[in-house]
Enzyme design. Structure first.
Site, PDB file in Angstrom:
ATOM      1  N   ARG A 240       0.854  -1.171   0.000  1.00  0.00           N
ATOM      2  CA  ARG A 240       0.000   0.000   0.000  1.00  0.00           C
ATOM      3  C   ARG A 240       0.902   1.237   0.000  1.00  0.00           C
ATOM      4  O   ARG A 240       1.960   1.236   0.648  1.00  0.00           O
ATOM      5  CB  ARG A 240      -0.890   0.045   1.252  1.00  0.00           C
ATOM      6  CG  ARG A 240      -2.048  -0.930   1.221  1.00  0.00           C
ATOM      7  CD  ARG A 240      -3.120  -0.516   0.211  1.00  0.00           C
ATOM      8  NE  ARG A 240      -4.266  -1.396   0.216  1.00  0.00           N
ATOM      9  CZ  ARG A 240      -4.450  -2.411  -0.628  1.00  0.00           C
ATOM     10  NH1 ARG A 240      -3.568  -2.686  -1.557  1.00  0.00           N
ATOM     11  NH2 ARG A 240      -5.549  -3.142  -0.556  1.00  0.00           N
ATOM     12  N   GLU A 269      -3.619   7.586  -4.720  1.00  0.00           N
ATOM     13  CA  GLU A 269      -3.890   7.086  -6.080  1.00  0.00           C
ATOM     14  C   GLU A 269      -5.106   7.780  -6.677  1.00  0.00           C
ATOM     15  O   GLU A 269      -6.076   8.017  -5.955  1.00  0.00           O
ATOM     16  CB  GLU A 269      -4.101   5.567  -6.023  1.00  0.00           C
ATOM     17  CG  GLU A 269      -2.829   4.859  -5.569  1.00  0.00           C
ATOM     18  CD  GLU A 269      -3.019   3.367  -5.340  1.00  0.00           C
ATOM     19  OE1 GLU A 269      -4.100   2.842  -5.666  1.00  0.00           O
ATOM     20  OE2 GLU A 269      -2.089   2.735  -4.819  1.00  0.00           O
ATOM     21  N   HIS A 287      -1.308   0.297  -9.883  1.00  0.00           N
ATOM     22  CA  HIS A 287      -1.972  -0.636  -8.963  1.00  0.00           C
ATOM     23  C   HIS A 287      -2.535  -1.839  -9.733  1.00  0.00           C
ATOM     24  O   HIS A 287      -3.754  -2.066  -9.736  1.00  0.00           O
ATOM     25  CB  HIS A 287      -3.071   0.088  -8.164  1.00  0.00           C
ATOM     26  CG  HIS A 287      -3.434  -0.608  -6.888  1.00  0.00           C
ATOM     27  ND1 HIS A 287      -3.761   0.062  -5.733  1.00  0.00           N
ATOM     28  CD2 HIS A 287      -3.543  -1.928  -6.580  1.00  0.00           C
ATOM     29  CE1 HIS A 287      -4.056  -0.808  -4.783  1.00  0.00           C
ATOM     30  NE2 HIS A 287      -3.919  -2.022  -5.274  1.00  0.00           N
TER      31      HIS A 287
HETATM   32  P1  NAP Z   1      -0.943 -11.330   4.914  1.00  0.00           P
HETATM   33  O1  NAP Z   1      -0.792 -12.771   4.589  1.00  0.00           O
HETATM   34  O2  NAP Z   1      -1.883 -10.916   5.994  1.00  0.00           O
HETATM   35  O3  NAP Z   1       0.515 -10.769   5.225  1.00  0.00           O
HETATM   36  C1  NAP Z   1       0.729  -9.549   5.862  1.00  0.00           C
HETATM   37  C2  NAP Z   1       2.140  -9.578   6.417  1.00  0.00           C
HETATM   38  O4  NAP Z   1       2.419  -8.284   6.956  1.00  0.00           O
HETATM   39  C3  NAP Z   1       2.345 -10.579   7.549  1.00  0.00           C
HETATM   40  O5  NAP Z   1       3.545 -11.282   7.321  1.00  0.00           O
HETATM   41  C4  NAP Z   1       2.492  -9.716   8.803  1.00  0.00           C
HETATM   42  O6  NAP Z   1       3.337 -10.351   9.728  1.00  0.00           O
HETATM   43  C5  NAP Z   1       3.154  -8.495   8.160  1.00  0.00           C
HETATM   44  N1  NAP Z   1       3.062  -7.286   8.989  1.00  0.00           N
HETATM   45  C6  NAP Z   1       1.951  -6.667   9.461  1.00  0.00           C
HETATM   46  N2  NAP Z   1       2.300  -5.586  10.183  1.00  0.00           N
HETATM   47  C7  NAP Z   1       3.660  -5.538  10.158  1.00  0.00           C
HETATM   48  C8  NAP Z   1       4.622  -4.658  10.711  1.00  0.00           C
HETATM   49  N3  NAP Z   1       4.252  -3.599  11.457  1.00  0.00           N
HETATM   50  N4  NAP Z   1       5.933  -4.897  10.495  1.00  0.00           N
HETATM   51  C9  NAP Z   1       6.327  -5.952   9.755  1.00  0.00           C
HETATM   52  N5  NAP Z   1       5.459  -6.822   9.178  1.00  0.00           N
HETATM   53  C10 NAP Z   1       4.146  -6.615   9.396  1.00  0.00           C
HETATM   54  O7  NAP Z   1      -1.403 -10.526   3.623  1.00  0.00           O
HETATM   55  P2  NAP Z   1      -1.094 -10.846   2.091  1.00  0.00           P
HETATM   56  O8  NAP Z   1      -2.177 -11.650   1.519  1.00  0.00           O
HETATM   57  O9  NAP Z   1       0.312 -11.294   1.963  1.00  0.00           O
HETATM   58  O10 NAP Z   1      -1.236  -9.352   1.491  1.00  0.00           O
HETATM   59  C11 NAP Z   1      -0.378  -8.328   1.916  1.00  0.00           C
HETATM   60  C12 NAP Z   1      -0.849  -6.979   1.452  1.00  0.00           C
HETATM   61  O11 NAP Z   1      -0.557  -6.804   0.066  1.00  0.00           O
HETATM   62  C13 NAP Z   1      -2.356  -6.715   1.525  1.00  0.00           C
HETATM   63  O12 NAP Z   1      -2.757  -6.365   2.838  1.00  0.00           O
HETATM   64  C14 NAP Z   1      -2.547  -5.600   0.527  1.00  0.00           C
HETATM   65  O13 NAP Z   1      -2.443  -4.351   1.175  1.00  0.00           O
HETATM   66  C15 NAP Z   1      -1.394  -5.771  -0.446  1.00  0.00           C
HETATM   67  N6  NAP Z   1      -1.860  -6.145  -1.780  1.00  0.00           N
HETATM   68  C16 NAP Z   1      -1.640  -5.304  -2.814  1.00  0.00           C
HETATM   69  C17 NAP Z   1      -2.064  -5.656  -4.074  1.00  0.00           C
HETATM   70  C18 NAP Z   1      -1.819  -4.767  -5.253  1.00  0.00           C
HETATM   71  O14 NAP Z   1      -2.625  -4.776  -6.172  1.00  0.00           O
HETATM   72  N7  NAP Z   1      -0.744  -4.015  -5.287  1.00  0.00           N
HETATM   73  C19 NAP Z   1      -2.737  -6.847  -4.284  1.00  0.00           C
HETATM   74  C20 NAP Z   1      -2.948  -7.683  -3.207  1.00  0.00           C
HETATM   75  C21 NAP Z   1      -2.500  -7.316  -1.941  1.00  0.00           C
HETATM   76  P3  NAP Z   1       3.191 -10.113  11.321  1.00  0.00           P
HETATM   77  O15 NAP Z   1       1.720 -10.064  11.614  1.00  0.00           O
HETATM   78  O16 NAP Z   1       3.905 -11.293  11.931  1.00  0.00           O
HETATM   79  O17 NAP Z   1       3.901  -8.841  11.605  1.00  0.00           O
HETATM   80  C1  8YV Z   2      -6.851  -4.802  -6.125  1.00  0.00           C
HETATM   81  C2  8YV Z   2      -5.581  -5.032  -3.885  1.00  0.00           C
HETATM   82  O1  8YV Z   2      -6.263  -3.857  -6.956  1.00  0.00           O
HETATM   83  O2  8YV Z   2      -6.313  -7.114  -3.091  1.00  0.00           O
HETATM   84  C3  8YV Z   2      -5.893  -6.002  -2.796  1.00  0.00           C
HETATM   85  O3  8YV Z   2      -5.703  -5.638  -1.628  1.00  0.00           O
HETATM   86  O4  8YV Z   2      -5.117  -3.969  -3.637  1.00  0.00           O
HETATM   87  C4  8YV Z   2      -5.773  -5.425  -5.316  1.00  0.00           C
HETATM   88  O5  8YV Z   2      -5.887  -6.782  -5.489  1.00  0.00           O
HETATM   89  C5  8YV Z   2      -8.021  -4.202  -5.440  1.00  0.00           C
HETATM   90  O6  8YV Z   2      -8.577  -5.021  -4.518  1.00  0.00           O
HETATM   91  C6  8YV Z   2      -9.095  -3.925  -6.456  1.00  0.00           C
HETATM   92  O7  8YV Z   2     -10.033  -3.210  -5.828  1.00  0.00           O
END
Ligand code: NAP
Ligand code: 8YV
Length: 328
Positions: A240, A269, A287
């Site tokens: 994010r 964004e 994104h």
């Molecule tokens: P997840 O499995 O919940 O992983 C989140 C990770 O963040 C965990 O390893 C957690 O570990 C760590 N974390 C949380 N707070 C922290 C801190 N203060 N310091 C260090 N580590 C910390 O989630 P995920 O499925 O991998 O997704 C991660 C994130 O990617 C989503 O929340 C979303 O914001 C982003 N994302 C972006 C896109 C995009 O389109 N760009 C798409 C999908 C997801 P601990 O709890 O042990 O700290």
């Molecule tokens: C998408 C995301 O762009 O899953 C998330 O957290 O940021 C992305 O997969 C978003 O959800 C679409 O609204």
């Protein structure tokens, strides 16, 4: 298709809060009595007069359901997110009201990790910059400057959750030495755990940010972390925009205090700071980490299955954990 007019005593309504995948929007309006909030000429009037009809809200991870909207929906029982992030919805507040919340974990992990690794290679090997160079007719006038090797480097993964682990697995194939930072070490992984983002950056040639968004991680990649990464270091952010101190990043890029950055997410964004737009050392993506036909279809399907389960059985299929995964 326009929604039918509301009868005096309206049946349970699904509120579509934001724009969604067109196929998902279509299925929602075919199978449920759906009202699309963004299409309404006067959303406030609708919420005042019909907010009590809404039992479920479907929204994107980026938009969520804010407190004002939640308060306008007294019978709301479920918030279904299209996306894995849900920091835009106050889950503690929702649960206190008896509202359950779901997201779409796992189905997007591979595509987001693919893009993160692609972006890392792009920024280190300067592929997008080289593409611009060829298009601008630079080839033949002067050699394109040498770039940095990615294979064999030290990469820090900030957040070793579903996506972070998938990034690390991919990097294993490149002979990369992976370290990571999470609040607690992840049991059973062989990568080195570092206790702070700064220590991770210090020990890395590149930092890939995959932590959850929300208040717990706001500004986690601070000026000090960028300085620890150093003038030879690269930043990739697919998490994010809020996780990175964006003004500090702009300053670090401008001053050459980091070597480059590849960013899929931004603080505001779709607005991207001018200094980043003008920098040839930065890869900018709108994104799109989960934006493939296959993954978006799988996300739509999982969101729909959550909604169906709630509408038929009153429970969600993939409810989110108690609080935001970044909250302390
Ligand atoms: P997840 O499995 O919940 O992983 C989140 C990770 O963040 C965990 O390893 C957690 O570990 C760590 N974390 C949380 N707070 C922290 C801190 N203060 N310091 C260090 N580590 C910390 O989630 P995920 O499925 O991998 O997704 C991660 C994130 O990617 C989503 O929340 C979303 O914001 C982003 N994302 C972006 C896109 C995009 O389109 N760009 C798409 C999908 C997801 P601990 O709890 O042990 O700290
Ligand atoms: C998408 C995301 O762009 O899953 C998330 O957290 O940021 C992305 O997969 C978003 O959800 C679409 O609204």
């Amino acid at each position: 298709m326009p929604n039918p007019p509301f009868p005096a005593c309206a049946p349970d309504t699904v509120l579509q809060v934001s724009a969604l995948l067109p196929a998902l929007e279509e299925t929602l309006s075919e199978h449920f009595r759906t009202v699309r909030l963004p299409d309404l000429p006067d959303p406030a009037a609708y919420l005042r007069d019909h907010g009590g009809d809404v039992v479920a809200a479907v929204t994107s991870a980026r938009v969520g359901v804010d407190d004002v909207l939640m308060d306008a929906l007294p019978r709301l029982g479920a918030i279904v997110h299209f996306g894995v992030g849900y920091e835009t919805t106050d889950v503690v507040r929702a649960r206190a009201r008896g509202i359950d919340v779901s997201n779409t974990p796992d189905v997007l992990t591979d595509c987001v990790a693919d893009l993160a690794v692609g972006a890392l290679i792009d920024v280190m090997r300067r592929m997008s910059a080289a593409d611009r160079y060829v298009r601008a007719g630079g080839w033949g006038t002067a050699p394109f400057p040498l770039a940095s090797r990615m294979s064999g480097k030290r990469v820090g993964v900030l957040g070793l959750g579903r996506i972070g682990r998938a990034v690390a697995r991919r990097l294993d194939g490149f002979g990369v030495r992976v370290s990571y930072c999470t609040r607690s070490p992840v049991p059973g992984v062989g990568y080195r755990h570092l206790p702070t983002a700064e220590a991770l950056a210090e020990a890395s040639d590149a930092l890939v940010v995959t932590v959850a968004g929300g208040s717990g991680t706001e500004g986690l990649v601070s000026a000090a972390v960028l300085d620890a990464l150093g003038p030879e270091g690269y930043l990739v952010n697919v998490a994010r925009g809020s996780v990175v101190d964006e003004p500090a990043l702009v300053a670090a890029v401008a001053a050459g205090r980091i070597a480059g950055a590849a960013l899929d997410v931004f603080a505001d964004e779709p607005n991207v700071p001018r200094a980043l737009l003008e920098s040839d050392r930065v890869v900018l993506l709108p994104h799109i980490a989960s934006a493939t036909h296959e993954t978006r279809a799988a996300m739509g399907d999982l969101a729909l299955r959550n909604l169906r389960r709630f509408m038929t059985e009153g429970v969600l299929l993939t409810p989110v954990p108690e609080a935001s995964p970044s909250a302390h």
